[in-house]
Write a protein that holds these residues in place. Structure first.
Motif, PDB file in Angstrom:
ATOM      1  N   ASP A 191       0.837  -1.205   0.000  1.00 49.66           N
ATOM      2  CA  ASP A 191       0.000   0.000   0.000  1.00 49.66           C
ATOM      3  C   ASP A 191       0.869   1.251   0.000  1.00 49.66           C
ATOM      4  O   ASP A 191       1.903   1.301   0.666  1.00 49.66           O
ATOM      5  N   ALA A 239      -0.075  -2.407  -4.729  1.00 50.25           N
ATOM      6  CA  ALA A 239      -1.370  -2.962  -5.122  1.00 50.25           C
ATOM      7  C   ALA A 239      -2.506  -2.004  -4.804  1.00 50.25           C
ATOM      8  O   ALA A 239      -3.568  -2.067  -5.425  1.00 50.25           O
ATOM      9  N   THR A 240      -2.288  -1.127  -3.815  1.00 47.06           N
ATOM     10  CA  THR A 240      -3.322  -0.189  -3.410  1.00 47.06           C
ATOM     11  C   THR A 240      -2.721   1.167  -3.073  1.00 47.06           C
ATOM     12  O   THR A 240      -1.540   1.286  -2.770  1.00 47.06           O
ATOM     13  N   ARG A 258      -7.751   0.350  -5.514  1.00 42.36           N
ATOM     14  CA  ARG A 258      -7.065  -0.891  -5.907  1.00 42.36           C
ATOM     15  C   ARG A 258      -6.410  -0.666  -7.262  1.00 42.36           C
ATOM     16  O   ARG A 258      -7.072  -0.271  -8.216  1.00 42.36           O
TER      17      ARG A 258
END
Length: 161
Positions: free
Chosen positions: A79, A114-115, A159
């Motif tokens: 993240d 990924a985020t 996302r």
């Protein structure tokens, strides 16, 4: 409008736009103007070493927006966290917020994230609307602001994969 990633030697530009943001919209940040006005040059330089930061500059070189991206302690390694997103009132509704978020999104993707996540203070409808339109999803994860426990903020996540 140009979005430019700031380097350590750009600390004065970052300081000036950040203090303006805290002066003009104090209710939407976790920090305060009084606190950050006390920061010395060494602190601003350290911030730029520890957080990627972008500024929106107009044709005359005046900063009209700001955003930062960090790996937030305690968050998953996949993240990236948005901090200090702000656009000057006279420059709002011209795509600057989108462009700043695009810079974060591209950097996060290039970094293998990924985020992307961020916190929005309750009542900051402009920021909430912007990030939801940009694809962030409300999580219902909430907490009280340290600087004002009568206020809360919510975490939103985008996302990337």
């Amino acid at each position: 409008m140009q979005i430019r990633e700031m380097q350590e030697d750009d600390w004065q530009t970052v300081r000036d736009v950040r203090l303006r943001a805290l002066r003009e919209d104090p209710e939407v940040f976790g920090s305060s103007l009084a606190r950050e006005e006390m920061f010395a040059e060494t602190h601003w330089r350290m911030r730029l070493r520890s957080a990627r930061t972008w500024v929106s500059l107009d044709a005359g070189g005046t900063a009209r927006g700001l955003v930062g991206m960090i790996e937030e302690p305690g968050s998953p390694k996949s993240d990236r966290h948005v901090v200090q997103l702000w656009v000057a009132p006279e420059a709002r509704r011209h795509g600057i917020g989108w462009s700043l978020l695009d810079a974060v999104r591209a950097a996060a993707l290039a970094d293998g994230a990924a985020t992307v996540s961020l916190w929005v203070v309750d009542g900051n409808h402009a920021a909430g609307d912007l990030v939801v339109r940009a694809g962030f999803v409300r999580t219902q994860e909430r907490h009280k602001l340290t600087r004002d426990p009568t206020q809360s903020e919510e975490r939103l996540v985008l996302r990337l994969t």
